[in-house]
Design a protein around this motif. Structure first.
Motif, PDB file in Angstrom:
ATOM      1  N   UNK A   1      -4.548 -64.905   6.271  1.00  0.00           N
ATOM      2  CA  UNK A   1      -4.475 -66.274   5.744  1.00  0.00           C
ATOM      3  C   UNK A   1      -5.807 -66.999   5.911  1.00  0.00           C
ATOM      4  N   UNK A   2      -6.482 -66.752   7.021  1.00  0.00           N
ATOM      5  CA  UNK A   2      -7.783 -67.373   7.244  1.00  0.00           C
ATOM      6  C   UNK A   2      -8.813 -66.876   6.229  1.00  0.00           C
ATOM      7  N   UNK A   3      -8.794 -65.574   5.953  1.00  0.00           N
ATOM      8  CA  UNK A   3      -9.728 -65.030   4.967  1.00  0.00           C
ATOM      9  C   UNK A   3      -9.462 -65.610   3.584  1.00  0.00           C
ATOM     10  N   UNK A   4      -8.184 -65.784   3.231  1.00  0.00           N
ATOM     11  CA  UNK A   4      -7.863 -66.390   1.937  1.00  0.00           C
ATOM     12  C   UNK A   4      -8.300 -67.847   1.881  1.00  0.00           C
ATOM     13  N   UNK A   5      -8.154 -68.531   3.003  1.00  0.00           N
ATOM     14  CA  UNK A   5      -8.576 -69.938   3.031  1.00  0.00           C
ATOM     15  C   UNK A   5     -10.081 -70.072   2.855  1.00  0.00           C
ATOM     16  N   UNK A   6     -10.828 -69.054   3.259  1.00  0.00           N
ATOM     17  CA  UNK A   6     -12.278 -69.090   3.086  1.00  0.00           C
ATOM     18  C   UNK A   6     -12.711 -68.674   1.683  1.00  0.00           C
ATOM     19  N   UNK A   7     -11.747 -68.345   0.821  1.00  0.00           N
ATOM     20  CA  UNK A   7     -12.066 -68.039  -0.567  1.00  0.00           C
ATOM     21  C   UNK A   7     -12.093 -66.573  -0.923  1.00  0.00           C
ATOM     22  N   UNK A   8     -11.697 -65.690  -0.024  1.00  0.00           N
ATOM     23  CA  UNK A   8     -11.689 -64.263  -0.331  1.00  0.00           C
ATOM     24  C   UNK A   8     -10.604 -63.946  -1.350  1.00  0.00           C
ATOM     25  N   UNK A   9     -10.947 -63.146  -2.341  1.00  0.00           N
ATOM     26  CA  UNK A   9      -9.988 -62.763  -3.366  1.00  0.00           C
ATOM     27  C   UNK A   9      -9.029 -61.698  -2.867  1.00  0.00           C
ATOM     28  N   UNK A  10      -7.986 -61.382  -3.656  1.00  0.00           N
ATOM     29  CA  UNK A  10      -6.988 -60.390  -3.225  1.00  0.00           C
ATOM     30  C   UNK A  10      -7.588 -59.017  -2.931  1.00  0.00           C
ATOM     31  N   UNK A  11      -8.489 -58.558  -3.794  1.00  0.00           N
ATOM     32  CA  UNK A  11      -9.071 -57.235  -3.577  1.00  0.00           C
ATOM     33  C   UNK A  11      -9.903 -57.211  -2.300  1.00  0.00           C
ATOM     34  N   UNK A  12     -10.690 -58.251  -2.055  1.00  0.00           N
ATOM     35  CA  UNK A  12     -11.509 -58.298  -0.848  1.00  0.00           C
ATOM     36  C   UNK A  12     -10.632 -58.378   0.400  1.00  0.00           C
ATOM     37  N   UNK A  13      -9.550 -59.155   0.328  1.00  0.00           N
ATOM     38  CA  UNK A  13      -8.648 -59.273   1.472  1.00  0.00           C
ATOM     39  C   UNK A  13      -8.021 -57.916   1.790  1.00  0.00           C
ATOM     40  N   UNK A  14      -7.566 -57.208   0.756  1.00  0.00           N
ATOM     41  CA  UNK A  14      -6.909 -55.921   0.982  1.00  0.00           C
ATOM     42  C   UNK A  14      -7.873 -54.874   1.523  1.00  0.00           C
ATOM     43  N   UNK A  15      -9.016 -54.739   0.853  1.00  0.00           N
ATOM     44  CA  UNK A  15      -9.924 -53.638   1.169  1.00  0.00           C
ATOM     45  C   UNK A  15     -10.801 -53.952   2.374  1.00  0.00           C
ATOM     46  N   UNK A  16     -11.336 -55.178   2.424  1.00  0.00           N
ATOM     47  CA  UNK A  16     -12.305 -55.509   3.475  1.00  0.00           C
ATOM     48  C   UNK A  16     -11.630 -55.880   4.790  1.00  0.00           C
ATOM     49  N   UNK A  17     -10.494 -56.565   4.734  1.00  0.00           N
ATOM     50  CA  UNK A  17      -9.897 -57.100   5.950  1.00  0.00           C
ATOM     51  C   UNK A  17      -8.661 -56.306   6.409  1.00  0.00           C
ATOM     52  N   UNK A  18      -7.696 -56.105   5.518  1.00  0.00           N
ATOM     53  CA  UNK A  18      -6.415 -55.530   5.940  1.00  0.00           C
ATOM     54  C   UNK A  18      -6.437 -54.015   6.031  1.00  0.00           C
TER      55      UNK A  18
END
Length: 328
Positions: free
Chosen positions: A208-225
């Motif tokens: 949720x924090x990464x999304x709040x900083x503007x990360x898109x779905x692909x970046x959230x999935x691949x880079x963070x999760x």
């Protein structure tokens, strides 16, 4: 880390000893005549000739003498000799290993790519029907036998469209169909585990924090999760590599390739027990080595596992106590 590695080494040695003992019991200690089995039909041999052959193979000794004798040879790296060819079993496996390793390695790469791609695609899409369609593919991949997949690929890509050779070991094109055949089941398992784990990670606060900083779905999935979600899938890497090796042995028979599959088939057909036992021990050694490598990779994916000196020993348990992904 030194104590941990020593403990894992002892565990691996125990697994190899157990595999040796079990294979010895199955092949030699059952109520049968190993000499008659390895020699073949003994009705053409006189009792004196059969006794001489038993002495030559060391089968006239007591069972305990045979067991500890073969165990001592194994500790010195001697896997005995093939009864049929007389060639050392270690050389037979070493000559066939490159062909099997090529199929297994390429199958692992294809399986990981397919499994990760399918899991990420299923968690990225917002269309419920597409997500459900993608998530129904892994159970199908697990259920279909690899030899059936191989026969279907032969029918379509070799006989009908003539894109890849049907048999042989010539060139990279001969690797494609066998590698794809053995990659489907590992890809299905990885996709099932990784999709469930990604769903769990995407509900965490850091996402949720990464999304709040503007990360898109692909970046959230691949880079963070994906990095955290990979731990449960990595846990079964030893099982996957063992399955790939066993699948490669079966697939080599289907595609008429020279490798461990051809050696195993010939050893079983001719009842060459030292070769059969050598292949069993080699598979056990691969399983032990891969599981040790997986344990050492845990801290690289999640540094929290190794934040204190003894935490590395808790890596498997740390993964096991989380939500257990379903593989059915």
């Amino acid at each position: 880390m030194t104590r941990y590695l020593f403990g894992r080494f002892l565990q691996g040695a125990f697994v190899l000893w157990a595999a040796f003992t079990l294979s010895f019991v199955v092949l030699y200690a059952l109520p049968s005549d190993p000499a008659a089995i390895m020699i073949g039909p003994s009705n053409s041999l006189t009792p004196a000739e059969l006794a001489a052959r038993r002495h030559e193979l060391g089968l006239d000794r007591s069972l305990f003498e045979q067991y500890f004798g073969r165990l001592g040879d194994l500790l010195h790296g001697d896997l005995d000799r093939s009864v049929q060819s007389g060639q050392p079993v270690r050389e037979l496996i070493g000559d066939a290993l490159p062909q099997t390793a090529a199929i297994t390695g390429l199958g692992l790469v294809v399986g990981v790519a397919l499994g990760v791609g399918l899991a990420v695609a299923a968690t990225l899409t917002h269309r419920r029907w597409l997500r459900q369609t993608l998530l129904t593919l892994p159970p199908l991949g697990v259920a279909v036998p690899s030899f059936l997949v191989g026969l279907l690929l032969l029918q379509w890509f070799s006989f009908r469209w003539q894109l890849f050779p049907a048999i042989g070991n010539s060139g990279w094109r001969s690797l494609v169909l066998p590698a794809v055949t053995i990659s489907l089941q590992p890809a299905a398992l990885i996709a099932q585990l990784l999709a469930r784990s990604l769903d769990n990670e995407l509900r965490q606060n850091y996402v949720d924090l990464a999304r709040a900083k503007g990360a898109g779905p692909a970046r959230v999935n691949v880079r963070h999760a994906l990095r955290n979600a990979a731990l449960p899938a990595l846990t079964i890497a030893g099982i996957l590599v063992g399955g790939l090796l066993a699948g490669a042995i079966v697939v080599e028979v289907v595609f008429s390739r020279n490798g461990l599959g051809r050696i195993s088939q010939a050893a079983v057909d001719s009842q060459d027990l030292p070769v059969v036992q050598g292949v069993v021990l080699f598979g056990s050694a691969v399983f032990v080595a891969v599981n040790l490598l997986v344990d050492l990779l845990y801290p690289l994916l999640d540094p929290r596992i190794a934040r204190d000196g003894g935490a590395a020993r808790r890596a498997p348990e740390a993964v096991a106590v989380g939500p257990a992904p379903s593989v059915t």
